[in-house]
Scaffold this motif. Structure first.
Motif, short mmCIF file in Angstrom:
data_model
loop_
_atom_site.label_atom_id
_atom_site.label_comp_id
_atom_site.label_asym_id
_atom_site.label_seq_id
_atom_site.Cartn_x
_atom_site.Cartn_y
_atom_site.Cartn_z
N ALA A 216 0.84 -1.19 0.00
CA ALA A 216 0.00 0.00 0.00
C ALA A 216 0.88 1.24 0.00
N VAL A 217 0.57 2.16 -0.92
CA VAL A 217 1.30 3.42 -1.02
C VAL A 217 0.30 4.56 -0.90
N ARG A 218 0.61 5.54 -0.06
CA ARG A 218 -0.28 6.70 0.10
C ARG A 218 0.19 7.81 -0.84
N ARG A 219 -0.77 8.33 -1.60
CA ARG A 219 -0.44 9.42 -2.54
C ARG A 219 -1.63 10.38 -2.61
N PRO A 220 -1.36 11.60 -3.11
CA PRO A 220 -2.49 12.49 -3.38
C PRO A 220 -3.50 11.79 -4.31
N ALA A 221 -4.79 11.97 -4.04
CA ALA A 221 -5.81 11.29 -4.83
C ALA A 221 -5.85 11.83 -6.26
N GLY A 222 -5.63 13.12 -6.40
CA GLY A 222 -5.73 13.74 -7.73
C GLY A 222 -4.44 14.47 -8.08
N ILE A 223 -4.20 14.57 -9.39
CA ILE A 223 -2.97 15.24 -9.85
C ILE A 223 -3.17 15.69 -11.30
N THR A 224 -2.40 16.70 -11.67
CA THR A 224 -2.39 17.16 -13.07
C THR A 224 -1.03 16.85 -13.67
N ILE A 225 -1.04 16.39 -14.90
CA ILE A 225 0.22 16.09 -15.59
C ILE A 225 0.29 16.87 -16.88
N GLU A 226 1.48 17.40 -17.17
CA GLU A 226 1.74 18.02 -18.46
C GLU A 226 2.94 17.34 -19.06
N ALA A 227 2.90 17.11 -20.36
CA ALA A 227 4.00 16.41 -21.04
C ALA A 227 3.91 16.67 -22.53
N LEU A 228 4.87 16.11 -23.26
CA LEU A 228 4.81 16.13 -24.72
C LEU A 228 4.38 14.74 -25.17
N ASN A 229 3.59 14.70 -26.23
CA ASN A 229 3.24 13.39 -26.78
C ASN A 229 4.28 12.98 -27.84
N LEU A 230 4.02 11.85 -28.49
CA LEU A 230 5.00 11.32 -29.47
C LEU A 230 5.22 12.24 -30.65
N LYS A 231 4.28 13.14 -30.87
CA LYS A 231 4.45 14.10 -31.97
C LYS A 231 5.12 15.38 -31.49
N GLY A 232 5.49 15.41 -30.20
CA GLY A 232 6.14 16.60 -29.66
C GLY A 232 5.16 17.67 -29.26
N LYS A 233 3.88 17.33 -29.22
CA LYS A 233 2.84 18.30 -28.89
C LYS A 233 2.57 18.28 -27.38
N PRO A 234 2.56 19.47 -26.74
CA PRO A 234 2.27 19.50 -25.31
C PRO A 234 0.82 19.15 -25.03
N PHE A 235 0.59 18.43 -23.95
CA PHE A 235 -0.79 18.15 -23.53
C PHE A 235 -0.86 18.13 -22.01
N LYS A 236 -2.07 18.23 -21.51
CA LYS A 236 -2.30 18.34 -20.07
C LYS A 236 -3.50 17.48 -19.71
N MET A 237 -3.40 16.72 -18.64
CA MET A 237 -4.51 15.88 -18.20
C MET A 237 -4.61 15.96 -16.68
N THR A 238 -5.83 15.81 -16.19
CA THR A 238 -6.06 15.79 -14.75
C THR A 238 -6.87 14.55 -14.43
N SER A 239 -6.53 13.90 -13.32
CA SER A 239 -7.28 12.71 -12.93
C SER A 239 -7.32 12.61 -11.42
N ASP A 240 -8.39 12.02 -10.91
CA ASP A 240 -8.39 11.64 -9.50
C ASP A 240 -8.76 10.15 -9.39
N GLU A 241 -8.46 9.42 -10.45
CA GLU A 241 -8.72 7.98 -10.46
C GLU A 241 -7.42 7.23 -10.77
N LEU A 242 -7.55 6.02 -11.32
CA LEU A 242 -6.36 5.18 -11.56
C LEU A 242 -5.25 5.90 -12.34
N PRO A 243 -5.57 6.68 -13.40
CA PRO A 243 -4.46 7.36 -14.09
C PRO A 243 -3.60 8.22 -13.17
N ALA A 244 -4.24 8.90 -12.19
CA ALA A 244 -3.47 9.74 -11.26
C ALA A 244 -2.46 8.89 -10.49
#
Ligand code: ZN
Length: 174
Positions: A105-133
Protein backbone atom coordinates in the motif's frame (compact mmCIF):
# COMPACT_ATOMS: atom_id res chain seq x y z
CA UNK A 1 23.95 6.64 -28.73
CA UNK A 2 23.01 3.66 -30.85
CA UNK A 3 20.31 1.59 -29.34
CA UNK A 4 18.32 -1.33 -30.65
CA UNK A 5 14.84 -0.82 -29.23
CA UNK A 6 13.86 -4.41 -30.08
CA UNK A 7 16.44 -5.62 -27.53
CA UNK A 8 15.02 -3.59 -24.66
CA UNK A 9 13.56 -5.55 -21.80
CA UNK A 10 12.13 -4.81 -18.40
CA UNK A 11 14.84 -4.72 -15.73
CA UNK A 12 14.13 -6.07 -12.28
CA UNK A 13 15.13 -4.68 -8.91
CA UNK A 14 17.95 -4.26 -7.81
CA UNK A 15 19.27 -3.21 -11.24
CA UNK A 16 21.16 0.07 -10.71
CA UNK A 17 19.39 1.71 -13.68
CA UNK A 18 16.25 1.81 -11.52
CA UNK A 19 17.99 4.15 -9.07
CA UNK A 20 19.26 6.73 -11.54
CA UNK A 21 17.70 10.13 -12.02
CA UNK A 22 16.34 10.44 -15.55
CA UNK A 23 17.34 13.35 -17.80
CA UNK A 24 14.99 15.38 -20.00
CA UNK A 25 14.62 14.07 -23.55
CA UNK A 26 16.47 16.76 -25.55
CA UNK A 27 14.92 16.11 -28.93
CA UNK A 28 12.09 14.00 -30.28
CA UNK A 29 14.01 11.77 -32.65
CA UNK A 30 12.96 8.55 -34.39
CA UNK A 31 14.92 6.72 -31.74
CA UNK A 32 12.80 8.23 -28.98
CA UNK A 33 9.65 7.19 -30.86
CA UNK A 34 10.97 3.65 -31.35
CA UNK A 35 11.84 3.32 -27.67
CA UNK A 36 8.38 4.59 -26.62
CA UNK A 37 6.63 2.15 -28.97
CA UNK A 38 8.75 -0.72 -27.70
CA UNK A 39 7.94 0.28 -24.12
CA UNK A 40 4.22 0.19 -24.91
CA UNK A 41 4.70 -3.28 -26.34
CA UNK A 42 6.61 -4.48 -23.25
CA UNK A 43 3.99 -2.96 -20.96
CA UNK A 44 1.17 -4.77 -22.76
CA UNK A 45 3.08 -8.07 -22.86
CA UNK A 46 3.80 -7.97 -19.11
CA UNK A 47 0.88 -6.99 -18.73
CA UNK A 48 0.99 -3.74 -16.81
CA UNK A 49 -0.58 -0.30 -16.71
CA UNK A 50 2.61 1.76 -16.93
CA UNK A 51 6.32 1.57 -17.71
CA UNK A 52 9.05 4.19 -17.29
CA UNK A 53 12.22 4.47 -19.39
CA UNK A 54 14.58 3.72 -16.45
CA UNK A 55 12.83 0.32 -16.18
CA UNK A 56 14.26 -0.58 -19.58
CA UNK A 57 17.67 0.89 -18.73
CA UNK A 58 17.24 4.28 -20.41
CA UNK A 59 17.58 7.37 -18.24
CA UNK A 60 15.12 9.53 -20.14
CA UNK A 61 12.20 11.42 -18.65
CA UNK A 62 9.67 9.33 -20.50
CA UNK A 63 6.98 6.88 -19.53
CA UNK A 64 4.04 5.13 -21.10
CA UNK A 65 0.71 4.13 -19.62
CA UNK A 66 -2.55 2.45 -20.38
CA UNK A 67 -5.07 2.11 -17.59
CA UNK A 68 -7.56 -0.06 -19.55
CA UNK A 69 -5.42 -2.41 -21.72
CA UNK A 70 -7.34 -1.07 -24.74
CA UNK A 71 -4.67 0.04 -27.29
CA UNK A 72 -6.70 3.22 -27.86
CA UNK A 73 -5.76 4.30 -24.34
CA UNK A 74 -2.00 4.05 -24.94
CA UNK A 75 -0.34 7.23 -23.78
CA UNK A 76 3.27 8.42 -24.03
CA UNK A 77 4.50 11.12 -21.64
CA UNK A 78 7.74 12.84 -22.62
CA UNK A 79 9.39 15.22 -20.11
CA UNK A 80 6.35 15.10 -17.82
CA UNK A 81 5.71 17.43 -14.89
CA UNK A 82 3.15 16.91 -12.13
CA UNK A 83 1.26 19.74 -10.45
CA UNK A 84 -1.78 20.56 -8.37
CA UNK A 85 -1.75 17.48 -6.11
CA UNK A 86 -5.01 17.21 -4.19
CA UNK A 87 -4.89 17.74 -0.45
CA UNK A 88 -6.74 14.46 -0.03
CA UNK A 89 -4.44 11.45 -0.02
CA UNK A 90 -5.43 7.82 -0.51
CA UNK A 91 -3.75 4.51 0.16
CA UNK A 92 -3.83 1.99 -2.67
CA UNK A 93 -2.06 -1.31 -3.21
CA UNK A 94 0.56 -0.99 -5.95
CA UNK A 95 2.76 -3.40 -7.82
CA UNK A 96 5.62 -2.69 -10.22
CA UNK A 97 6.85 -4.50 -13.34
CA UNK A 98 10.40 -4.23 -11.97
CA UNK A 99 9.37 -5.78 -8.65
CA UNK A 100 7.59 -9.02 -9.57
CA UNK A 101 5.64 -10.65 -6.72
CA UNK A 102 5.87 -7.51 -4.60
CA UNK A 103 2.87 -5.46 -3.61
CA UNK A 104 2.25 -2.86 -0.98
CA UNK A 105 0.00 0.00 0.00
CA UNK A 106 1.30 3.42 -1.02
CA UNK A 107 -0.28 6.70 0.10
CA UNK A 108 -0.44 9.42 -2.54
CA UNK A 109 -2.49 12.49 -3.38
CA UNK A 110 -5.81 11.29 -4.83
CA UNK A 111 -5.73 13.74 -7.73
CA UNK A 112 -2.97 15.24 -9.85
CA UNK A 113 -2.39 17.16 -13.07
CA UNK A 114 0.22 16.09 -15.59
CA UNK A 115 1.74 18.02 -18.46
CA UNK A 116 4.00 16.41 -21.04
CA UNK A 117 4.81 16.13 -24.72
CA UNK A 118 3.24 13.39 -26.78
CA UNK A 119 5.00 11.32 -29.47
CA UNK A 120 4.45 14.10 -31.97
CA UNK A 121 6.14 16.60 -29.66
CA UNK A 122 2.84 18.30 -28.89
CA UNK A 123 2.27 19.50 -25.31
CA UNK A 124 -0.79 18.15 -23.53
CA UNK A 125 -2.30 18.34 -20.07
CA UNK A 126 -4.51 15.88 -18.20
CA UNK A 127 -6.06 15.79 -14.75
CA UNK A 128 -7.28 12.71 -12.93
CA UNK A 129 -8.39 11.64 -9.50
CA UNK A 130 -8.72 7.98 -10.46
CA UNK A 131 -6.36 5.18 -11.56
CA UNK A 132 -4.46 7.36 -14.09
CA UNK A 133 -3.47 9.74 -11.26
CA UNK A 134 -2.02 6.76 -9.40
CA UNK A 135 -0.14 5.50 -12.47
CA UNK A 136 1.31 8.90 -13.35
CA UNK A 137 2.66 9.39 -9.83
CA UNK A 138 4.12 5.87 -9.72
CA UNK A 139 5.81 6.28 -13.12
CA UNK A 140 7.01 9.79 -12.32
CA UNK A 141 8.71 8.37 -9.23
CA UNK A 142 10.68 6.02 -11.50
CA UNK A 143 12.18 9.09 -13.22
CA UNK A 144 13.59 10.09 -9.82
CA UNK A 145 14.86 6.60 -8.99
CA UNK A 146 12.10 6.05 -6.43
CA UNK A 147 10.44 2.63 -6.09
CA UNK A 148 7.31 1.53 -4.22
CA UNK A 149 9.47 -0.34 -1.70
CA UNK A 150 10.71 3.11 -0.58
CA UNK A 151 7.16 4.32 -0.01
CA UNK A 152 5.31 1.40 1.53
CA UNK A 153 4.90 0.99 5.27
CA UNK A 154 7.04 -1.11 7.54
CA UNK A 155 4.60 -4.05 7.64
CA UNK A 156 4.39 -4.28 3.84
CA UNK A 157 8.16 -4.01 3.58
CA UNK A 158 8.51 -6.85 6.04
CA UNK A 159 5.90 -8.95 4.22
CA UNK A 160 7.87 -8.49 0.97
CA UNK A 161 11.31 -9.09 2.48
CA UNK A 162 11.65 -12.64 1.16
CA UNK A 163 10.59 -11.71 -2.37
CA UNK A 164 13.11 -8.83 -2.33
CA UNK A 165 15.87 -11.12 -1.07
CA UNK A 166 15.02 -13.53 -3.88
CA UNK A 167 15.33 -10.77 -6.52
CA UNK A 168 18.67 -9.76 -5.02
CA UNK A 169 19.87 -13.38 -5.18
CA UNK A 170 18.75 -13.70 -8.80
CA UNK A 171 20.68 -10.55 -9.73
CA UNK A 172 23.78 -11.78 -7.90
CA UNK A 173 23.66 -15.08 -9.83
CA UNK A 174 23.42 -13.45 -13.26
ZN1 ZN B 1 6.99 0.63 -11.35
Amino acid sequence: MTLDSAKLKILNYPHPALRQTAQPVPELTDQVRQVALRMLQLMHEAPGVGLAAPQVGINWCLFVSNHTQDPEDDLVFINPTLSEPSKETVEFEEGCLSLPEIRGAVRRPAGITIEALNLKGKPFKMTSDELPARIWQHEYDHLKGVLIIDLMGMLDRRANREALDELEREAANQ
